[in-house]
Design an enzyme around this catalytic site. Structure first.
Site, short mmCIF file in Angstrom:
data_model
loop_
_atom_site.label_atom_id
_atom_site.label_comp_id
_atom_site.label_asym_id
_atom_site.label_seq_id
_atom_site.Cartn_x
_atom_site.Cartn_y
_atom_site.Cartn_z
NE ARG B 236 -1.03 -5.11 2.91
CZ ARG B 236 -1.10 -4.86 1.61
NH1 ARG B 236 0.00 -4.83 0.88
NH2 ARG B 236 -2.29 -4.64 1.03
CG ASP B 260 7.71 -3.07 -2.60
OD1 ASP B 260 8.24 -2.06 -3.11
OD2 ASP B 260 6.55 -3.43 -2.85
CD GLU B 265 3.88 0.37 3.06
OE1 GLU B 265 3.04 0.74 2.21
OE2 GLU B 265 4.24 -0.80 3.20
CG HIS B 284 3.35 -0.88 -0.92
ND1 HIS B 284 2.82 -1.18 0.30
CD2 HIS B 284 2.77 -1.76 -1.79
CE1 HIS B 284 1.93 -2.16 0.19
NE2 HIS B 284 1.89 -2.54 -1.08
#
Lengths: 329, 329
Positions: B236, B260, B265, B284
């Site tokens: 996360r 990622d 986001e 992600h």
């Protein structure tokens, strides 16, 4: 060589290449004459007992060959010895040894990296980063995907082991079919080549360049592959007919290619492959891990000690076949 | 719910997101009320027996929560449930289940691909291709390289198995030290965090976002890592203090990062991370393999059948800890 004399090693490297690290291990045990040109090699080979060649592309040896008078052994610090195997050397009784084993692990890691780069679409991710563009995508899993490795020598076997460990299904093509194998789920003979090409998500060329492999990956081979299949070549460039590959990639006969080797190296800067978005171009470096040069020399020095002791050399190339055959074949 | 009535599932997806594929498996067995907004969820949740949430970022549930009258179960189709765990839900007796297991394999493959991309310097190779430039380089082997995985849940364990299978040495950090482990060479407790960071060539964040992990990768953590170490975050975003990471990468405290997940986001287009040459930005998607959406719904439907049969639900989150605890802990 008289017993009081040190053996003489003619060392041929590429022009402007320094002698490789690790040769100091032979200090006081051999005389090393370093050549980087045709003329230099002619001078060095004339009284050499051993020829050590680090330039895997050179054809100079053939030209200097008539000047060798007492040569007993040729060692190449490469896995592929295609450029070395000119007719006079093939016919002579002088053994050729190679660097079998040194590159296996690094090459297998590179192949696995290429497979994952394709599956996870990293190149699109990198292109998006250049544009500061966030775009979620779904990508492929490699688990249970089908790989065909063309070539079941020490490099092909290490590739099979690594890709199998990563969860893939790996079969091989070798000079003959084998019913059971410790590294491959199956090994097929050359007669199954085109049929097996059609089964694979990834086709990996890990074979030496020989008269039977030269040009084998041509339009017929690419038409036999699946449209979504990817080709990886870490063997030798001339195993692939480059023009046929370009057409197959443009036509969508196959999906993509990762190439470490080419018919012409370095790849010319105006070559169409550079601009193809479904081609990944590496620079004949798949096996060249940090430390490879000294690892190669240590391997040679180990063999040198066997030679001095009168023991059998390791990694003797079958000069007619063009590679070190597996044991018992 | 009277026995003659069908159970009602409130489905909350992101705005403009279609209901996920696979829900037709519940046709005739449940009524599904699809909401994509706060208002829609307030209407849908009031008579729902089950809440199914596919948007892992949403905080709408907290706002609709007071309107739930007969809710018995909340299922999230994500591995991380941090956004869902607001105080009223944590304190309530209603169980929360998650998508534990679905993403493990794809994420582990992505992490291995990132490791190999770093080790084989594929990004430089791609940049050279854009310039039509041939440049042989030596690259790293991953064999025996040391990996520290932060988080030993099902994702961290799958990463450990894949990286170990690829020849790496993998240790983990978990909520407590374990003397022997089937997936990791060693598992250390939180007290060894900074010391273990200093031993790793690659540090992989595979932990949930909880109050103990939030912001843990800060300037102190990066100073503890080796200068040549690479950070991979597939956990996360807020586990990393982004500003500290940028400084660490610029100062050379660590060598590179593959990310990622991010504090914000999608990563805003003017964020400085996009332009950093030693940062790889993914979107992600590390676990989002082709077919993931229907796999998530099948996992939910399996649990739905257990719920209907009165059996114990699978993947019940420990709401205080913020994740599904390992068995026996």
């Amino acid at each position: 060589m008289a017993s009081s004399e040190l053996p003489v090693i003619a060392l041929l490297t590429a022009p402007e290449e320094a002698p490789p690290p690790g040769l100091e291990r032979l200090d006081g045990r051999a005389i090393i004459n370093h050549a980087t040109s045709r003329e230099g090699l002619i001078a060095a080979i004339s009284d050499a007992d051993i020829l050590l060649v680090t330039d895997f592309r050179t054809r100079i040896v053939a030209e200097a060959w008539p000047y060798a008078k007492r040569l007993q052994w040729v060692h190449a610090t490469s896995a592929g010895v295609d450029a070395l195997l000119f007719p006079e050397l093939i016919e002579s009784p002088i053994p050729v040894t190679n660097a079998r084993g040194i590159f296996d692990r690094a090459i297998a890691e590179t192949v696995l990296g290429m497979v994952l780069m394709f599956a996870k679409d990293f190149r699109t991710t990198i292109a998006l980063q250049q544009r500061h563009e966030w775009r979620h995508r779904e990508t492929q899993r490699i688990q249970d995907k089908h790989v065909l490795v063309f070539g079941a020598g020490s490099i092909g076997r290490q590739i099979a082991r690594m890709l199998t460990a990563a969860g893939m299904h790996v079969e091989g093509i070798a000079s003959r079919e084998r019913s059971e194998d410790q590294d491959f789920a199956a090994i097929h003979g050359p007669e199954a080549f085109y049929e097996q090409l059609g089964q694979a998500d990834y086709v990996v060329i890990a074979a030496p360049l020989t008269e039977s492999t030269r040009g084998l990956f041509d339009v017929k081979a690419f038409k036999s592959m699946a449209n979504n299949a990817k080709l990886i070549n870490i063997g030798r460039g001339p195993i692939v007919v480059t023009q046929d590959l370009i057409i197959a990639l443009r036509n969508g006969d196959i999906a993509a290619a990762a190439l470490d080797v080419f018919e012409e190296e370095p790849l010319p800067s105006d070559h169409p492959l550079w601009e193809m978005s479904n081609v990944f171009i590496s620079h004949h470096m798949a096996g060249d891990f940090i430390g490879w040069r000294s690892a190669l020399i240590h391997q040679f020095a180990d063999n040198f000690e066997r030679w001095q002791a009168g023991s059998a050399l390791r990694n003797i190339v079958d000069k007619k076949r063009g590679y070190v055959p597996p044991e018992g074949s």
